[in-house]
Scaffold this active site. Structure first.
Site, short mmCIF file in Angstrom:
data_model
loop_
_atom_site.label_atom_id
_atom_site.label_comp_id
_atom_site.label_asym_id
_atom_site.label_seq_id
_atom_site.Cartn_x
_atom_site.Cartn_y
_atom_site.Cartn_z
N ALA A 1 0.83 -1.20 0.00
CA ALA A 1 0.00 0.00 0.00
C ALA A 1 0.87 1.25 0.00
O ALA A 1 0.55 2.24 -0.68
CB ALA A 1 -0.94 0.00 1.20
N TYR A 2 1.97 1.22 0.74
CA TYR A 2 2.88 2.37 0.78
C TYR A 2 3.53 2.61 -0.58
O TYR A 2 3.54 3.73 -1.09
CB TYR A 2 3.95 2.14 1.84
CG TYR A 2 4.99 3.25 1.92
CD1 TYR A 2 4.74 4.42 2.62
CD2 TYR A 2 6.23 3.10 1.30
CE1 TYR A 2 5.68 5.43 2.70
CE2 TYR A 2 7.19 4.10 1.37
CZ TYR A 2 6.91 5.26 2.08
OH TYR A 2 7.86 6.26 2.15
#
Length: 254
Positions: free
Chosen positions: A160-161
């Site tokens: 997600a990052y």
């Protein structure tokens, strides 16, 4: 200590930094304050922000802080308005705030995914949307978005990052096109592994450091001040014809 550059064009101008209470953000708050800028910053860590303000008090600089959880866009707009009233409409925005918590791809839920996008990406756009009218009125401005080299390496363990940080590239290029006619420059800084206190606490082990230096060409750890120095350059008139670019500060990671 190295005697770094001074930029006369930064003296007295309002600067707004997100996530300014600690780490890279705190280094940027200090760096702009030492240039004589009027520095406003937001963060949800009030204790860290107050500690930073106390540490920088001897500079007698014009610094203002507003507590804000940037995942709440209404709160972002309110905090920015208060800093605008205190310091003037910002001519420099540094979209710094982010969190690089590690997570496995197989544990991600839709709720976690949305929260990570709100933490690492969404607020950058709405921060720009909020400050751009003031820059348009002034006929100039510099917007600096913090990306990451993690998605370029590639690096796993936090999908997600890395997805959010890769999107910063598109956000930067697209808004540079939209805002360029107003002489507003939009650039990105892509850090490598920057050794903040958070990194030291969670991930900087002797083993991790040794493995990292197998990939980084320069044999020194990247301190937050080196990211702050790049931000100063991109905010200043010295970089007047730089826009839609990504500036990598990673010690030569291969």
């Amino acid at each position: 200590m190295t005697d770094f550059a001074r930029y006369p064009s930064l003296r007295g101008i309002p600067v707004l930094i997100t996530g300014g209470a600690s780490g890279i953000g705190a280094a940027m708050v200090e760096a702009f304050a030492r240039q004589g800028s009027k520095v406003g910053f937001v963060d949800f860590d009030v204790a860290a922000a107050e500690a930073l303000l106390n540490r920088l008090a001897p500079l007698q600089a014009d610094i203002a802080f507003e507590p804000c959880d940037l995942r709440d866009i209404d709160a972002l707009r309110t905090a920015f308005a208060r800093l605008d009233a205190a310091l003037g409409a910002p001519l420099v925005l540094v979209n710094n705030a982010a969190r690089d918590d590690r997570h496995g791809w197989d544990t991600v839920t839709p709720e976690f995914w949305d929260e990570r996008m709100a933490t690492n990406l969404r607020h950058q756009f709405f921060a720009i949307q909020t400050v751009a009218p003031g820059m348009i009125a002034a006929g100039r401005g510099s917007i600096i978005n913090l990306g990451s080299v993690s998605w370029m390496m590639p690096q796993g363990g936090m999908p997600a990052y890395t997805t959010a940080k890769s999107a910063v590239h598109g956000l930067t290029r697209g808004l540079a096109q939209d805002l360029g006619k107003h002489r507003i420059r939009v650039n990105a800084i892509l850090p490598g592994w920057v050794v903040t206190e958070r990194q030291r606490q969670h991930w900087l082990t002797p083993e991790a450091e040794e493995k990292h230096f197998e990939r980084q060409l320069l044999p020194d750890l990247i301190e937050p001040e080196y990211l702050a120095n790049m931000a100063l350059f991109l905010a200043s008139d010295d970089s007047a014809m730089c826009t839609a670019q990504s500036f990598i500060v990673d010690g030569g990671t291969v």
